[in-house]
Structure formats: structure tokens, C-alpha cells
Write a protein that holds these residues in place. Structure first.
Motif, PDB file in Angstrom:
ATOM      1  N   LYS A   4       0.841  -1.340   0.084  1.00 49.27           N
ATOM      2  CA  LYS A   4       0.004   0.041   0.051  1.00 49.27           C
ATOM      3  C   LYS A   4       0.754   1.255   0.047  1.00 49.27           C
ATOM      4  CE  LYS A   4      -3.768   2.223   2.405  1.00 49.27           C
ATOM      5  NZ  LYS A   4      -4.703   2.193   3.564  1.00 49.27           N
ATOM      6  N   GLN A   5       2.055   1.090   0.820  1.00 44.97           N
ATOM      7  CA  GLN A   5       2.748   2.456   0.977  1.00 44.97           C
ATOM      8  C   GLN A   5       3.699   2.356  -0.342  1.00 44.97           C
ATOM      9  OE1 GLN A   5       5.170   0.984   4.405  1.00 44.97           O
ATOM     10  NE2 GLN A   5       4.440   2.835   5.337  1.00 44.97           N
ATOM     11  N   VAL A   6       3.926   1.378  -0.983  1.00 43.42           N
ATOM     12  CA  VAL A   6       4.475   1.471  -2.496  1.00 43.42           C
ATOM     13  C   VAL A   6       3.621   2.023  -3.260  1.00 43.42           C
ATOM     14  CG1 VAL A   6       5.652   0.163  -4.423  1.00 43.42           C
ATOM     15  CG2 VAL A   6       6.231  -0.275  -1.896  1.00 43.42           C
ATOM     16  N   GLU A   7       2.371   1.588  -3.415  1.00 43.47           N
ATOM     17  CA  GLU A   7       1.394   2.133  -4.354  1.00 43.47           C
ATOM     18  C   GLU A   7       0.954   3.660  -4.141  1.00 43.47           C
ATOM     19  OE1 GLU A   7      -3.261   1.139  -5.497  1.00 43.47           O
ATOM     20  OE2 GLU A   7      -2.184  -0.173  -4.089  1.00 43.47           O
ATOM     21  N   MET A   8       0.952   3.893  -2.866  1.00 48.67           N
ATOM     22  CA  MET A   8       0.801   5.457  -2.780  1.00 48.67           C
ATOM     23  C   MET A   8       2.073   6.261  -3.191  1.00 48.67           C
ATOM     24  SD  MET A   8      -1.934   6.062  -1.178  1.00 48.67           S
ATOM     25  CE  MET A   8      -1.761   7.841  -0.834  1.00 48.67           C
ATOM     26  N   SER A   9       3.325   5.828  -3.071  1.00 51.85           N
ATOM     27  CA  SER A   9       4.460   6.444  -3.657  1.00 51.85           C
ATOM     28  C   SER A   9       4.389   6.585  -5.182  1.00 51.85           C
ATOM     29  CB  SER A   9       5.737   5.600  -3.092  1.00 51.85           C
ATOM     30  OG  SER A   9       6.940   6.204  -3.654  1.00 51.85           O
ATOM     31  N   ILE A  10       4.009   5.648  -5.599  1.00 51.61           N
ATOM     32  CA  ILE A  10       3.927   5.580  -7.272  1.00 51.61           C
ATOM     33  C   ILE A  10       2.741   6.513  -7.545  1.00 51.61           C
ATOM     34  CG2 ILE A  10       3.290   4.157  -9.164  1.00 51.61           C
ATOM     35  CD1 ILE A  10       4.458   1.769  -7.902  1.00 51.61           C
ATOM     36  N   VAL A  11       1.599   6.540  -7.002  1.00 51.67           N
ATOM     37  CA  VAL A  11       0.502   7.555  -7.152  1.00 51.67           C
ATOM     38  C   VAL A  11       0.954   8.955  -7.075  1.00 51.67           C
ATOM     39  CG1 VAL A  11      -1.733   8.370  -6.528  1.00 51.67           C
ATOM     40  CG2 VAL A  11      -1.326   5.833  -6.798  1.00 51.67           C
ATOM     41  N   GLU A  12       1.764   9.173  -5.723  1.00 53.23           N
ATOM     42  CA  GLU A  12       2.151  10.488  -5.739  1.00 53.23           C
ATOM     43  C   GLU A  12       3.040  10.902  -6.612  1.00 53.23           C
ATOM     44  OE1 GLU A  12       1.608  10.245  -0.793  1.00 53.23           O
ATOM     45  OE2 GLU A  12       3.664  10.487  -1.787  1.00 53.23           O
ATOM     46  N   HIS A  13       3.925  10.106  -7.194  1.00 51.93           N
ATOM     47  CA  HIS A  13       5.218  10.497  -8.044  1.00 51.93           C
ATOM     48  C   HIS A  13       4.419  10.809  -9.684  1.00 51.93           C
ATOM     49  CE1 HIS A  13       9.115  10.130  -9.206  1.00 51.93           C
ATOM     50  NE2 HIS A  13       9.010   9.422 -10.311  1.00 51.93           N
ATOM     51  N   LEU A  14       3.414   9.804  -9.868  1.00 54.94           N
ATOM     52  CA  LEU A  14       2.694  10.250 -11.021  1.00 54.94           C
ATOM     53  C   LEU A  14       1.820  11.502 -10.980  1.00 54.94           C
ATOM     54  CD1 LEU A  14       1.136   6.821 -12.026  1.00 54.94           C
ATOM     55  CD2 LEU A  14       3.163   7.642 -13.093  1.00 54.94           C
ATOM     56  N   GLY A  15       1.499  11.681  -9.836  1.00 50.58           N
ATOM     57  CA  GLY A  15       0.675  13.217  -9.565  1.00 50.58           C
ATOM     58  C   GLY A  15       1.551  14.300  -9.741  1.00 50.58           C
ATOM     59  N   GLU A  16       2.853  14.010  -9.105  1.00 51.30           N
ATOM     60  CA  GLU A  16       3.842  15.279  -9.216  1.00 51.30           C
ATOM     61  C   GLU A  16       4.201  15.301 -10.789  1.00 51.30           C
ATOM     62  OE1 GLU A  16       6.904  18.025  -8.099  1.00 51.30           O
ATOM     63  OE2 GLU A  16       5.029  17.230  -6.994  1.00 51.30           O
ATOM     64  N   LEU A  17       4.304  14.235 -11.573  1.00 47.86           N
ATOM     65  CA  LEU A  17       4.813  14.299 -12.938  1.00 47.86           C
ATOM     66  C   LEU A  17       3.671  14.938 -13.691  1.00 47.86           C
ATOM     67  CD1 LEU A  17       6.701  13.564 -15.473  1.00 47.86           C
ATOM     68  CD2 LEU A  17       5.372  11.283 -15.460  1.00 47.86           C
ATOM     69  N   ARG A  18       2.361  14.674 -13.603  1.00 47.39           N
ATOM     70  CA  ARG A  18       1.048  15.212 -14.259  1.00 47.39           C
ATOM     71  C   ARG A  18       1.164  16.872 -13.952  1.00 47.39           C
ATOM     72  NH1 ARG A  18      -4.974  14.154 -12.269  1.00 47.39           N
ATOM     73  NH2 ARG A  18      -4.085  15.278 -10.577  1.00 47.39           N
ATOM     74  N   ARG A  19       1.619  17.082 -12.384  1.00 50.79           N
ATOM     75  CA  ARG A  19       1.601  18.567 -12.205  1.00 50.79           C
ATOM     76  C   ARG A  19       2.680  19.236 -12.982  1.00 50.79           C
ATOM     77  NH1 ARG A  19       3.763  21.627  -8.113  1.00 50.79           N
ATOM     78  NH2 ARG A  19       4.991  19.722  -7.087  1.00 50.79           N
ATOM     79  N   ARG A  20       3.885  18.703 -13.137  1.00 54.67           N
ATOM     80  CA  ARG A  20       4.671  19.339 -13.920  1.00 54.67           C
ATOM     81  C   ARG A  20       4.486  19.468 -15.342  1.00 54.67           C
ATOM     82  NH1 ARG A  20       7.928  21.626 -10.001  1.00 54.67           N
ATOM     83  NH2 ARG A  20       8.424  20.228  -8.482  1.00 54.67           N
TER      84      ARG A  20
END
Length: 257
Positions: A4-20
Motif C-alpha cells: 500500500k505504501q509503495v502504491e501510494m508512493s507511485i501514485v504521488e510520483h505520477l501526480g507530481e509528474l502530471r503537475r509538472r
């Protein structure tokens, strides 16, 4: 670490990429608006220089004028967006870099803008007049009447200038990768034949289908590659000197006598 923590980390990473990416697209849109505002004075300048004075440009389609304005606006947008994009890339990858790598990457961001402008200047003031002069000379020698549309003229210009401006970033990329110890001058020299082939292929693809345009773009690209090798060797020598200094300090600490 749980799934779950890994999944949240990936989701946050993709969210950061989308924001950029959204930031970059917003700046690109703003650049297009600024480019459209500046398109008319830029157009008047481009047709007033010596390379354009001998041509009476025509519109062969209703959208030729608007299309030309959009091309100019896109170039202006690229000038404004490329350094911002470089900074956003740095901001996205910097959490995974060491402190020295973050500082090295950030230091190169302003030069992205400078090299792009130098590439535009070189392409427009050096390569474009030579290619234009050669093609028009051949046309006259064949006894053909020159009747050029505004779309063909500016397409020919931008097809030469914009790729050259982008390829002017090559020395900066090589220096950055050398700084991160991904490349070094020895590896670049070993790759010279393959790199030359790739650069010639790029020159043929991005230029109009005539030999002189290919030649005029290929030569600067090969010189850029050799200049990149030289810059890589400068950075590499400094790295070796710094490594030797660190090793000497360690030896001195271990054996103070």
C-alpha cells in the motif's frame, strides 16, 4: 515497506509528474499568446532582412497568413518554454539525486536558454541564407521563374532553424551527463563513428531534400559533437583532479606523519 505504501508512493510520483506537465503546457500556452502578439513585428523584421528582400511572397491559400503567424508564435513559445521545461525536469528528478548532482543540474538550466538562442541565430543568419542562396541560384540557372508562397518560404526557414537550435543543446547535455559520470570523453571518442552516422542521419531527416541543406546542417552538427567531446574532457579532468585531491586527504588523515 508495504504494498500500500509503495502504491501510494507511485501514485504521488505520477501526480507530481502530471503537475509538472501541466505547468509546462500552461507556459507553452502563455508563450503562444505572447508569440501571437509579437508575430507581426517579427514577421516584418524577417521579410526586411537582406535574405528576404529579393522575394515577393504570395499567399496561395486563405490560411497561409494565419499559418505563418502560428509558426512564428510557436517558435516564440519554444524559446520561452524550453528553459522552464529544463527547470521542471530538474525539479522532478532532483529528489532522487545527490546534493552535488542537484547543484550541477540546476547550474545548467540558464544555459539551455542561451544555447537555444545561439542555435536560432546560427541557423537563421548562417545556414538559412546559404541554403536559400544555393537553391535560388539553381532555380535561376534552370531558367525557372521564381514565385514563392509565404508558407513555402517560412516552412523552409523553420525546417532549418528550429532543429539546429534544438541540436545546439548537445554540448550542454554531454557536459551534464559527464558531470553525473554517465559519459566521459573516452566513451564519446569510441562512439564517434556511430555518433557521426546518427548526426548525419538526423541532418538528412530534418532538412529539405537537397544536398546543400544536408551538408550545411551536417557540418555544424559534427563540429558540435567534437566541441562536446572537448567540454566533456574538461569536466572529466576536473573530476579526476578532485578525486585525486580527496584520495590524498584520506591518505594524509590515515598517515599524518
Amino acid at each position: 515497506m508495504s504494498d500500500k505504501q509503495v502504491e501510494m508512493s507511485i501514485v504521488e510520483h505520477l501526480g507530481e509528474l502530471r503537475r509538472r506537465i501541466i505547468y509546462i503546457l500552461a507556459v507553452l500556452l502563455l508563450g503562444l499568446v505572447i508569440g501571437l502578439v509579437c508575430a507581426n513585428p517579427i514577421y516584418k523584421y524577417l521579410i526586411s532582412v537582406d535574405s528576404a528582400k529579393d522575394f515577393q511572397l504570395h499567399a496561395f491559400a486563405f490560411w497561409d497568413g494565419i499559418g505563418m503567424y502560428m509558426k512564428i508564435a510557436m517558435v516564440v513559445a519554444l524559446v520561452l518554454t524550453i528553459p522552464f521545461t529544463a527547470y521542471q525536469v530538474w525539479a522532478f528528478v532532483s529528489p532522487g539525486l545527490r546534493e552535488i548532482e542537484r547543484k550541477a543540474a540546476l547550474r545548467y538550466v540558464p544555459y539551455v536558454f542561451i544555447l537555444f538562442l545561439l542555435g536560432i541565430a546560427f541557423g537563421y543568419y548562417v545556414v538559412f541564407p546559404m541554403a536559400l542562396g544555393f537553391t535560388t541560384t539553381i532555380t535561376k540557372n534552370m531558367g525557372l521563374t521564381e514565385t514563392y508562397g509565404i508558407s513555402q518560404y517560412f516552412n523552409f526557414m523553420f525546417t532549418l532553424v528550429v532543429p539546429i537550435a534544438l541540436l545546439f543543446e548537445l554540448p550542454l547535455i554531454v557536459m551534464f551527463l559527464t558531470k553525473l559520470r554517465i559519459l566521459n570523453p573516452r566513451r564519446l571518442r569510441k562512439m564517434r563513428k556511430v555518433s557521426y552516422f546518427a548526426l548525419v542521419f538526423i541532418a538528412v531527416v530534418i532538412t529539405p531534400p537537397d544536398f546543400i541543406s544536408d551538408f550545411l546542417v551536417t557540418i555544424p552538427l559534427l563540429l558540435l559533437y567534437e566541441f562536446s567531446v572537448y567540454l566533456s574532457s574538461v569536466v572529466y579532468r576536473k573530476q579526476l583532479a578532485a578525486d585525486e585531491a580527496i584520495e590524498a586527504r584520506y591518505k594524509q588523515a590515515e598517515d599524518p606523519e
